[in-house]
Design a protein around this motif. Sequence first.
Motif, mmCIF file in Angstrom:
data_model
loop_
_atom_site.group_PDB
_atom_site.id
_atom_site.type_symbol
_atom_site.label_atom_id
_atom_site.label_comp_id
_atom_site.label_asym_id
_atom_site.label_seq_id
_atom_site.Cartn_x
_atom_site.Cartn_y
_atom_site.Cartn_z
ATOM 1 N N VAL A 223 0.859 -1.179 0.000
ATOM 2 C CA VAL A 223 0.000 0.000 0.000
ATOM 3 C C VAL A 223 0.899 1.233 0.000
ATOM 4 O O VAL A 223 1.692 1.428 0.925
ATOM 5 N N PHE A 224 0.789 2.032 -1.043
ATOM 6 C CA PHE A 224 1.574 3.275 -1.126
ATOM 7 C C PHE A 224 0.603 4.451 -1.093
ATOM 8 O O PHE A 224 -0.195 4.624 -2.005
ATOM 9 N N VAL A 225 0.685 5.245 -0.029
ATOM 10 C CA VAL A 225 -0.174 6.426 0.104
ATOM 11 C C VAL A 225 0.665 7.656 -0.235
ATOM 12 O O VAL A 225 1.634 7.969 0.451
ATOM 13 N N MET A 226 0.294 8.325 -1.319
ATOM 14 C CA MET A 226 0.992 9.544 -1.745
ATOM 15 C C MET A 226 0.208 10.755 -1.255
ATOM 16 O O MET A 226 -0.909 11.004 -1.684
ATOM 17 N N GLY A 227 0.808 11.489 -0.326
ATOM 18 C CA GLY A 227 0.170 12.682 0.212
ATOM 19 C C GLY A 227 0.340 13.876 -0.698
ATOM 20 O O GLY A 227 0.904 13.784 -1.793
ATOM 21 N N GLU A 228 -0.122 15.015 -0.230
ATOM 22 C CA GLU A 228 -0.100 16.237 -1.036
ATOM 23 C C GLU A 228 0.241 17.429 -0.154
ATOM 24 O O GLU A 228 -0.381 17.653 0.891
ATOM 25 N N SER A 229 1.258 18.180 -0.574
ATOM 26 C CA SER A 229 1.618 19.456 0.064
ATOM 27 C C SER A 229 1.854 19.316 1.567
ATOM 28 O O SER A 229 1.455 20.171 2.356
ATOM 29 N N SER A 230 2.513 18.242 1.964
ATOM 30 C CA SER A 230 2.736 17.986 3.387
ATOM 31 C C SER A 230 4.153 18.374 3.794
ATOM 32 O O SER A 230 5.127 17.812 3.283
ATOM 33 N N LEU A 231 4.245 19.300 4.721
ATOM 34 C CA LEU A 231 5.529 19.770 5.244
ATOM 35 C C LEU A 231 5.883 18.967 6.492
ATOM 36 O O LEU A 231 5.167 19.011 7.499
ATOM 37 N N ALA A 232 6.986 18.228 6.441
ATOM 38 C CA ALA A 232 7.353 17.306 7.513
ATOM 39 C C ALA A 232 7.494 17.992 8.862
ATOM 40 O O ALA A 232 7.156 17.424 9.904
ATOM 41 N N THR A 233 7.970 19.222 8.858
ATOM 42 C CA THR A 233 8.215 19.916 10.127
ATOM 43 C C THR A 233 6.930 20.294 10.856
ATOM 44 O O THR A 233 6.983 20.793 11.980
ATOM 45 N N HIS A 234 5.765 20.033 10.261
ATOM 46 C CA HIS A 234 4.485 20.260 10.940
ATOM 47 C C HIS A 234 3.866 18.947 11.410
ATOM 48 O O HIS A 234 2.697 18.924 11.802
ATOM 49 N N TYR A 235 4.651 17.876 11.399
ATOM 50 C CA TYR A 235 4.206 16.573 11.880
ATOM 51 C C TYR A 235 4.753 16.331 13.283
ATOM 52 O O TYR A 235 5.937 16.550 13.538
ATOM 53 N N GLY A 236 3.882 15.839 14.179
ATOM 54 C CA GLY A 236 4.328 15.511 15.527
ATOM 55 C C GLY A 236 5.446 14.487 15.540
ATOM 56 O O GLY A 236 6.354 14.558 16.372
ATOM 57 N N ILE A 237 5.402 13.539 14.615
ATOM 58 C CA ILE A 237 6.448 12.509 14.567
ATOM 59 C C ILE A 237 7.797 13.084 14.152
ATOM 60 O O ILE A 237 8.816 12.410 14.262
ATOM 61 N N TYR A 238 7.803 14.335 13.681
ATOM 62 C CA TYR A 238 9.055 15.016 13.356
ATOM 63 C C TYR A 238 9.382 16.101 14.391
ATOM 64 O O TYR A 238 10.214 16.969 14.144
ATOM 65 N N GLY A 239 8.696 16.049 15.533
ATOM 66 C CA GLY A 239 9.042 16.946 16.618
ATOM 67 C C GLY A 239 8.253 18.235 16.687
ATOM 68 O O GLY A 239 8.588 19.130 17.473
ATOM 69 N N TYR A 240 7.198 18.355 15.890
ATOM 70 C CA TYR A 240 6.388 19.581 15.904
ATOM 71 C C TYR A 240 5.630 19.684 17.218
ATOM 72 O O TYR A 240 4.975 18.734 17.654
ATOM 73 N N LYS A 241 5.708 20.838 17.869
ATOM 74 C CA LYS A 241 5.135 21.007 19.199
ATOM 75 C C LYS A 241 3.942 21.962 19.242
ATOM 76 O O LYS A 241 3.189 21.965 20.219
ATOM 77 N N SER A 242 3.775 22.785 18.235
ATOM 78 C CA SER A 242 2.727 23.807 18.293
ATOM 79 C C SER A 242 1.324 23.213 18.382
ATOM 80 O O SER A 242 0.435 23.786 19.014
ATOM 81 N N SER A 243 1.121 22.070 17.719
ATOM 82 C CA SER A 243 -0.171 21.383 17.756
ATOM 83 C C SER A 243 0.077 19.880 17.706
ATOM 84 O O SER A 243 1.084 19.415 17.144
ATOM 85 N N ASN A 244 -0.853 19.132 18.268
ATOM 86 C CA ASN A 244 -0.737 17.667 18.254
ATOM 87 C C ASN A 244 -1.287 17.142 16.928
ATOM 88 O O ASN A 244 -2.394 16.599 16.862
ATOM 89 N N THR A 245 -0.509 17.325 15.872
ATOM 90 C CA THR A 245 -1.004 17.068 14.514
ATOM 91 C C THR A 245 -1.085 15.591 14.149
ATOM 92 O O THR A 245 -1.875 15.222 13.281
ATOM 93 N N THR A 246 -0.271 14.732 14.786
ATOM 94 C CA THR A 246 -0.225 13.325 14.347
ATOM 95 C C THR A 246 -0.357 12.347 15.520
ATOM 96 O O THR A 246 0.541 11.532 15.765
ATOM 97 N N PRO A 247 -1.462 12.380 16.256
ATOM 98 C CA PRO A 247 -1.606 11.458 17.392
ATOM 99 C C PRO A 247 -1.591 9.983 16.989
ATOM 100 O O PRO A 247 -1.060 9.145 17.717
ATOM 101 N N VAL A 248 -2.158 9.649 15.830
ATOM 102 C CA VAL A 248 -2.190 8.257 15.384
ATOM 103 C C VAL A 248 -0.784 7.779 15.037
ATOM 104 O O VAL A 248 -0.329 6.724 15.510
ATOM 105 N N LEU A 249 -0.079 8.552 14.231
ATOM 106 C CA LEU A 249 1.277 8.158 13.837
ATOM 107 C C LEU A 249 2.232 8.197 15.027
ATOM 108 O O LEU A 249 3.164 7.386 15.107
ATOM 109 N N ASP A 250 2.017 9.136 15.951
ATOM 110 C CA ASP A 250 2.837 9.181 17.168
ATOM 111 C C ASP A 250 2.743 7.855 17.916
ATOM 112 O O ASP A 250 3.755 7.322 18.412
ATOM 113 N N LYS A 251 1.537 7.327 18.009
ATOM 114 C CA LYS A 251 1.319 6.065 18.726
ATOM 115 C C LYS A 251 2.017 4.910 18.009
ATOM 116 O O LYS A 251 2.687 4.080 18.650
#
Length: 523
Positions: A223-251
């Motif tokens: 399964v290959f999911v191709m996203g769109e216009s996603s900036l990695a630095t706004h992902y919780g799994i990449y250390g983003y702290k301003s908002s809890n953007t990726t609770p599922v992937l964090d888990k």
Amino acid sequence: MNFRAYFIFIYSLFLSASEFYISNSSVGHTHYPHHVFLIIEMFPLPFLFFNLGKIISAISNGFLLFLTIFDSFISYKCKAVTDANIIAVLGTNKNELVSMLHTVNIIVLMISFLSFCCFIYLFYIFGRVNNKSIKISYIILFPLLMNFCYVLTQTLTNKKITRTYDIASRLRFELPGVLGDMLFAILISSHSGDPLYVTPVVRHIVRDPSITRQNGEKIHNIVFVMGESSLATHYGIYGYKSSNTTPVLDKYKEQGKICVIQNSHSAADMTRSSVPMTFSFFSPKQQDTLLSEKNIIELAQDQGYKTFWISSQDGTGPYARNYGYISEFSNYVTRGDLNNTENGIRRAQDDTLLPVIKQKFSDTAPYKLYVIHIYGSHQNYDDKITLQDVKELPQAITYDQSIHHTDRLLGEIMDMAKQELGDYTLIYTSDHGEIVGVGHGIQYGGYDQYNVPFLMYDPSKKYCNISEEFEEKRGYYSSLVNKYILLSMLGYPFSEPEIEKLIPDDIILHSDSKVYDYKSIPQ
């Protein structure tokens, strides 16, 4: 001089000033005399229109004003306008247009519309038939006509320029500004004879020479999911702290179920180039392979895979056709513009993909490849979220809420994959990054439009290890590696050292269609 003459003169000066701004914003143009001469040649054009009668004056001047204002807006937004920017505009569908208009203040839109209508009225009022002025205008416009004929002749007789795109690009270069942009748009939109648009698609015979083996271990369900216009630095799994953007992937990350590549970048800042780099041998320096060699979908089928392409994006038009073409090699394809009436898929509405994904996950074929192409975080961000995203992140910016929505979508896809497929491997990344609030494909937009997430659910850890080894040795992971990871899963084995040899340089294809070293992109 009466008011009519004053108005025509000032209007012509406005068009000339706008023309200078637009032509100066065309990427590749730094020779000002070229701009100035063309502007001087075009200066009498409104005088001609005003003397052809009221109706013709209103229509022709209105059209010219609209093109000038629109072109000026694109120049202002992009700072430097490339061929790819214009193709992106041409590829905008009705849904995207409505979505983008929602980002503009309604009062500003209404004032702009009413102002434009007022100008149309003035064009009509000041239009008249004046045969003497018409003759004078024709004489004054003769240099413009000669210039156009010369450029057209030189372009068409150049044996090195054969493709419609190359002709259009050359005309735009030689005639910078509204005229060149309009000619470019007309030629690009008329894709008669273009093999990209031949339907049904014709399967290729030639394999890329990098494929030397095909007896490797195969993953049953990819399964290959191709996203769109996603900036990695706004992902919780990449250390983003301003908002809890990726609770599922964090888990998933905390449980060690996914590997996350920390330094990943796309090899292009526009979808029309980046997506083909993953699913074909199209690359910054070898773009003709899209049409000349087997793509990943065909190679999967050669290995006994049943292939599915499920997308909320379009696949037709000058912008989207590169990846729409690849999608149509799949055994099953549904997109925002194809085969979507019965299954309920709607453009830019990623949640509408879920029922189709669940149904196709239940297919009984032993080997299956799924490409899921989503709209993710493309502007306008507001219509890429739901009330649940707003409720869970009430203080977050809309872009972060769109990342949160993608996180939830991935969670649902992985839950369905576990239930329906059992044994599966999943890759998620994005076509490119995003300059939040601005967009992407910006000539001097910097690195945010390249910085993308890359993660993998890989129970075997084999393909995670290959990706991590590449990142560790190079200091980055390039999306050019994606195809080789996929091919390895399909039974065409590539080791990390082999991939390194195939990708010796860290290069990208920028929005100006030029190849740059990633460390030296225009800023």
